[in-house]
Enzyme design. Structure first.
Site, PDB file in Angstrom:
ATOM      1  N   ALA A 280      16.108 -10.808  -3.261  1.00  0.00           N
ATOM      2  CA  ALA A 280      15.439 -10.229  -4.321  1.00  0.00           C
ATOM      3  C   ALA A 280      14.358 -11.001  -5.159  1.00  0.00           C
ATOM      4  CB  ALA A 280      16.657 -10.740  -5.677  1.00  0.00           C
ATOM      5  N   GLU A 284       9.815  -7.359   0.403  1.00  0.00           N
ATOM      6  CA  GLU A 284       9.664  -7.316   1.257  1.00  0.00           C
ATOM      7  C   GLU A 284       8.795  -5.510   0.492  1.00  0.00           C
ATOM      8  OE1 GLU A 284      12.988  -5.709  -0.586  1.00  0.00           O
ATOM      9  OE2 GLU A 284      12.368  -7.458   0.000  1.00  0.00           O
ATOM     10  N   ASP A 326     -31.426   4.903   0.480  1.00  0.00           N
ATOM     11  CA  ASP A 326     -32.618   6.115   1.128  1.00  0.00           C
ATOM     12  C   ASP A 326     -32.716   6.603  -0.295  1.00  0.00           C
ATOM     13  OD1 ASP A 326     -32.862   4.520   3.207  1.00  0.00           O
ATOM     14  OD2 ASP A 326     -31.607   5.997   4.489  1.00  0.00           O
ATOM     15  N   ASN A 678      16.851  -4.118  -6.432  1.00  0.00           N
ATOM     16  CA  ASN A 678      15.482  -5.048  -6.159  1.00  0.00           C
ATOM     17  C   ASN A 678      14.958  -3.283  -4.726  1.00  0.00           C
ATOM     18  OD1 ASN A 678      13.505  -6.943  -5.415  1.00  0.00           O
ATOM     19  ND2 ASN A 678      13.878  -7.170  -3.535  1.00  0.00           N
TER      20      ASN A 678
END
Length: 862
Positions: A280, A284, A326, A678
Site C-alpha cells: 500500500a 509500484e 527559421d 492498491n
C-alpha cells in the site's frame, strides 16, 4: 564485387537505364523478389515472456513469499486472493506495455527515412524501405544513403562512411574509378558507398546493388541494433522516489510488526498486514503509468504533426521559454515565388502562369538560374530546395524549355553551395564552349565580379553600377522579398576549378516572396501569453560586440550562419533560458544538438537534421511548435496528477492502518482488501487522469522552471492533506461500523461479524473517497462544475468501473466471503456516500479561496 565492374556493366546486369531508372511495375516486382530494404531488429518478446517480465519485481516476490506462508498456515482463501491479485496486476501491466509498444512502433513508422530515386524518368521521394536493387539513387548533401550503391556519377562528392569504416573524415568519391583488387577494403572503394553513409558534400548518382540484410551494414547488423531503451529523467526521478518510499514503508512495517507482536496479536495476520501495508505504501504502479501516459501523449502529438523522437523532450517542452525559428518554411508557407527581377535595364515584374515577354538579358539570367540548380520540377511536383524550385518556375513563366536547355548544356563540373561562400557554381559545355554559372548572395557575387551585363553588352562593373544594384536589392528586401543574384563567364576548359569563382560577369538578380503562414500571428501571440519569446533567425539578409549582454533584446537575427546559430543558442542558455531551435540542413545539426529542444523539419529537413533533433514537425509549421509546447505542458501536468493521486491514496491507506494499530484497535483493512485497493482500484483513475484532455488555459501560465521539483506548486501539501483526510475518514467509518452495532473499537470482545462490518465500512469509504477525490485533481483551482464533471470520459469510466468492482466484491456472496466483507444496510450506505464526498467537497471549498487569491494577485498586477 560491383566496385570492380564498369558503370555500363553494372547497369546492364541490373537491366536499368541511367536516364529513366526502373519502371514502377519493375520496382514492385523486385520488392517482392528481394524484400523490404530494412535491417532485421531484435526479436520482440512474445506475450508469455512479457507476462513473466511483469512478475519480475521485488514487490511481487514479497507477495509470492506471503502466498507460500499463508498456504503453510492453512489460509487457502487468502492465498488464492493474493495470487489472483498478482495475476490481474500482471495482466494489466501486460496490456499497458503492449499498448505503449504499439504506440512507439507507430511513431517509428512515421519517421521512416526517405530517399530520392529516379523511376520512369521522374525523380521522386520514397520510403527507403521501398528501395530495390537496380534503383537509381540521387545523392545530395545532407541525405543518408539508403542502400549499398555503385556510383555512376559524382561531382565533388564526399561521403561520411564512419559508421561503417571508422574513418573520421569523409571519403572522396569518384564514379569513374574501377578497381582490380577483389579484396579491396570498404574504406578504399571510391566508386561505391553503403547503407547508412551520409553525403556531406557535392552530388551524385548511384545504382543500388544490395539492400537490407544483404548490404554491408546488414552483414554486421547486430553491431548497430539499438540496445535497451533508456528511461526519461522523469521516470528515473519517480523510480528513485519509489525506492525511497519503499525503504520508508519497510521501516514502518517492521515497526508495526514488532509493536503488534508485543501487543500479543496473531503473528500470521500481522505478517500479512505488514506485507500488505508495504504494498500500500509503495507506488509500484508509478513507472508503468508514466510510461503509458507518455506513450499515449506522444502518439496524440504525432497526430498533430509533432513527432517526439526522444521522450525526455516531452518533459522539457513544458519549460521552453524561447523559440528560435527559421523564417523560411516555418514562419512562412515555403511557397517561394519569383515576383520581380532586376538588371541594368531596370526592374521588371512577373505574372504567374503567363508567358512573360522579356529581353534576352533576362532570359540569360533565367537560363543561368535553371542550369545552376539541383532541383527538379515535373508535372507540378518538385524536389530539392524551394528557392531553386521557384527559379525553375520562373523559367517556365518565361516560356523556356528546361529539358532542351539541360540537354544542350551538359554539366561537367560544379562547386557546391556552402554557408561560408553563400555561392553555388556549375560548369557547362554548350556547342563545345564552356560557361561558368554562379548564383548566390548579391553581396558575395559583387565581390567576385569584375564586369556586368548591360543591354546585351559586357561592360566593366564600376562603383555606380554597384550602388545601383545594392540600392535595388535593398528596396526589394524592404518589401519582404528574398533576393538571389547570378553571374557567369566563358571558360577555356573544364580544368579551372581554382579560377571558377573569379572575374565573373554580373547578370542580375530576382526577388522572391514567401508569404507568412496565416496562423503564425496568432501562434506567436499565444506563445507570448504563455511567457515564451519567439526569435526569428534567417539567412536572407551580426555583430560580435557585447553579444551575450545584448542578446536578450534581439528578436530577429539575419544573415546567420550555422556557427552563429550555435552561438545564439549558447548565449541564450547561459542566461538561464530553456531554448528550442529549428533547423533543416546538414549544418543545422550542431545547433539542434546544442538546444534544449532541437526541432527538425519533416518536409524540407535533411536526414542529418532529423537525426540530431528531439522533435520533428511533419508540416514544417511554426504553429505546430507552439501546439507541441501546449501538449507537452499538458502531458507533464497529467502525469503529475496521476502521481499525486496515487501517492495521496497510498498515504491514506498507510495512515488508516498505522494509526489504528498504534492505538490498539483491530486493523481497519486486512491484507487482501489492501491489495485489492492498491493494485486494482487505484490504478484505473490514475491512468485516466493521465489521459485527460488537459487544461485549456495552460498557455496562460508561464513556463515551468526546469529545476522545479516535481512536487512543487502545492503538490506536497495537497498529498499530505488529502491523504490525511482520507485516512481519517476511513478510521471514522471503521469506528462507525462498531458504533452502529453497539460496540467500540477498543472492545476486543466484539463479535467477528461486527469487526467484518466495520472493515466493510472502512473498505468502502476508502475506495469511494479515492474515486470521488480523483475528480478534484483535474485542476488545482477550477471547480469541477466549471470543468465539467464528465469532461474526462476516461476518468468517468474509471470511476464507474471502480464502483462496479466494489459492488462485485461486496454483492456476490462467494467473493464477499473471500474478502471477509458484509453487505451494508441503508444507513451504512448513506454514511459511505456522505464520508466519501467529504474530500471532494472540502477541496472544492478550498478552491474558492485559491481563486480569490489568484484574482487578487491579477488585480494587483499592473
Amino acid at each position: 564485387m560491383w566496385f570492380a565492374k564498369s558503370i555500363n556493366s553494372v547497369l546492364s546486369e541490373f537491366r536499368v537505364d541511367q536516364a529513366s531508372g526502373l519502371s514502377e511495375s519493375d520496382a514492385k516486382a523486385r520488392l517482392v523478389k528481394y524484400g523490404s530494404n530494412k535491417l532485421q531488429g531484435k526479436k520482440t518478446r512474445n506475450i508469455f515472456r512479457m507476462f513473466i517480465a511483469q512478475l519480475q519485481d521485488w514487490l511481487i516476490y514479497v507477495l509470492l513469499v506471503a502466498v507460500v506462508i499463508t498456504l503453510f498456515m492453512g489460509e487457502f482463501t487468502d492465498a488464492t486472493i493474493i495470487v489472483l491479485v498478482i495475476i490481474t496486476n500482471a495482466v494489466l501491466g501486460l496490456i499497458q506495455e503492449v499498448r505503449a509498444g504499439k504506440a512507439i512502433e507507430a511513431l517509428q513508422g512515421m519517421s521512416v527515412p526517405k530517399a530520392l530515386v529516379r523511376r520512369d524518368g521522374v525523380v521522386e521521394e520514397v520510403d527507403s524501405e521501398r528501395i530495390v536493387p537496380g534503383d537509381i539513387l540521387i545523392l545530395e548533401a545532407g541525405r543518408f544513403i539508403a542502400a549499398d550503391i555503385r556510383l555512376i556519377e559524382s561531382v565533388n562528392l564526399q561521403i561520411d562512411e564512419s559508421a561503417l569504416t571508422g574513418e573520421s573524415v569523409p571519403s572522396d568519391k569518384d564514379a569513374s574509378v574501377i578497381s582490380d583488387d577483389p579484396n579491396m577494403p570498404l574504406g578504399d572503394r571510391t566508386n561505391s558507398s553503403f547503407m547508412s553513409s551520409l553525403v556531406t558534400r557535392g552530388r551524385g548518382l548511384g545504382v543500388v546493388v544490395e539492400t537490407g540484410m544483404n548490404s554491408e551494414v546488414g552483414k554486421i547488423a547486430n553491431l548497430i541494433i539499438t540496445g535497451k531503451k533508456s528511461k526519461t529523467p522523469l521516470e528515473i526521478r519517480l523510480n528513485s522516489l519509489g525506492k525511497t518510499l519503499g525503504l520508508l514503508a519497510i521501516g514502518i512495517c517492521l515497526l508495526i510488526f514488532i509493536i503488534t507482536m508485543l501487543q500479543g496479536r496473531n503473528i500470521a495476520d500481522m505478517f500479512l498486514m505488514s506485507v500488505s501495508l508495504a504494498v500500500a505504501a509503495i507506488p509500484e504502479g508509478l513507472a508503468a503509468i508514466v510510461a503509458v501516459v507518455l506513450s499515449i501523449g506522444v502518439t496524440s502529438m504525432s497526430k498533430k504533426n509533432a513527432i517526439i523522437r526522444k521522450l525526455p523532450a516531452v518533459e522539457t517542452l513544458g519549460s521552453v521559454n524561447i523559440i528560435c525559428s527559421d523564417k523560411t518554411g516555418t514562419l512562412t508557407q515555403n511557397k517561394m515565388t519569383v515576383t520581380t527581377y532586376f538588371n541594368l535595364e531596370g526592374r521588371g515584374y512577373m505574372e504567374r502562369g503567363k508567358n512573360n515577354a522579356v529581353s534576352d538579358d533576362i532570359r540569360l539570367l533565367a537560363k543561368a538560374m535553371i542550369l545552376c540548380s539541383d532541383a527538379t520540377l515535373e508535372n507540378g511536383h518538385g524536389t530539392g530546395d524551394p528557392t531553386e524550385i521557384a527559379l525553375l518556375v520562373f523559367g517556365d513563366d518565361l516560356g523556356m524549355d528546361r529539358k532542351t536547355l539541360n540537354r544542350e548544356n551538359h554539366r561537367v563540373g560544379e562547386l557546391s553551395f556552402d554557408s561560408g561562400r553563400k555561392l553555388m557554381s556549375t560548369l557547362h559545355v554548350e556547342h563545345e564552349n564552356f560557361t561558368v554559372y554562379t548564383k548566390g548572395a548579391i553581396g558575395n557575387l559583387l565581390k567576385i565580379s569584375t564586369h556586368i551585363l548591360k543591354n546585351g553588352e559586357v561592360v566593366p562593373l564600376n562603383e555606380s553600377y554597384r550602388n545601383q544594384i545594392l540600392n535595388a536589392a535593398e528596396n526589394m528586401a524592404n518589401g519582404a522579398l528574398r533576393t538571389l543574384g547570378v553571374a557567369y563567364k566563358p571558360a577555356d576548359s573544364p580544368d579551372e576549378s581554382s579560377q571558377t569563382e573569379k572575374n565573373l560577369i554580373f547578370a542580375g538578380f530576382v526577388g522572391m516572396i514567401d508569404p507568412p503562414r496565416p496562423e503564425v500571428k496568432l501562434s506567436i501571440q499565444l506563445a507570448k501569453t504563455a511567457g515564451i519569446t519567439t526569435i526569428m533567425i534567417t539567412g536572407d539578409h551580426m555583430t560580435e560586440k557585447d553579444f551575450i549582454d545584448r542578446i536578450a533584446g534581439y528578436r530577429v537575427f539575419a544573415r546567420v550562419s550555422p556557427e552563429h546559430k550555435v552561438k545564439i543558442v549558447g548565449a541564450l542558455k547561459s542566461l538561464g533560458n530553456v531554448v528550442s531551435m529549428t533547423g533543416d540542413g546538414v549544418n543545422d545539426a550542431p545547433s539542434l544538438y546544442a538546444a534544449d529542444i532541437g526541432i527538425a523539419m519533416g518536409i524540407t529537413g535533411t536526414d542529418v537534421a532529423r537525426g540530431a533533433s528531439d522533435m520533428i514537425l511533419t508540416d514544417d509549421n511554426f504553429a505546430t511548435i507552439v501546439s507541441a509546447i501546449e501538449q507537452g505542458r499538458n502531458i507533464y501536468n497529467n502525469i503529475k496528477k496521476s502521481v499525486v493521486f496515487l501517492l495521496t491514496c497510498n498515504l491514506g491507506e498507510v495512515i488508516s492502518v498505522l494509526v489504528t494499530l498504534l492505538i490498539g484497535w483491530e486493523a481497519p483493512l486486512i491484507a487482501t482488501q489492501l491489495l485489492w485497493i492498491n493494485l486494482l482500484t487505484d490504478s484505473f483513475p490514475a491512468v485516466a487522469l493521465g489521459m485527460g484532455p488537459g487544461n485549456p488555459d495552460i498557455m496562460r501560465e508561464k513556463p515551468r522552471n526546469a529545476k522545479e521539483s516535481f512536487f512543487s506548486g502545492g503538490a506536497t501539501i495537497h498529498m499530505i492533506l488529502g491523504g490525511s483526510l482520507i485516512g481519517a475518514l476511513t478510521i471514522a467509518a471503521f469506528w462507525f461500523g462498531y458504533y452502529e452495532h453497539g460496540y467500540s473499537p477498543f472492545d476486543h470482545s466484539a463479535p467477528k461479524t461486527t469487526v467484518e462490518y466495520a472493515r466493510t465500512m472502512a473498505f468502502m469509504v476508502l475506495v469511494v473517497c479515492q474515486l470521488f477525490y480523483s475528480l478534484a485533481l483535474r485542476n488545482s483551482s477550477k471547480s469541477i462544475f466549471r470543468i465539467g464533471i464528465f469532461s474526462n470520459k476516461y476518468l468517468t469510466g474509471a470511476i464507474l468501473l471502480g464502483v462496479l468492482l466494489q459492488l462485485i466484491v461486496i454483492g456476490i456472496p462467494a467473493v464477499q466471503s473471500a474478502f471477509h466483507l458484509q453487505m451494508l444496510d441503508l444507513r451504512g450506505w448513506g454514511i459511505v456516500i456522505f464520508l466519501g464526498l467529504i474530500p471532494l467537497s472540502l477541496d472544492e471549498f478550498i478552491k474558492i479561496f485559491i481563486r480569490l487569491h489568484h484574482k487578487k494577485i491579477k488585480t494587483a498586477t499592473p
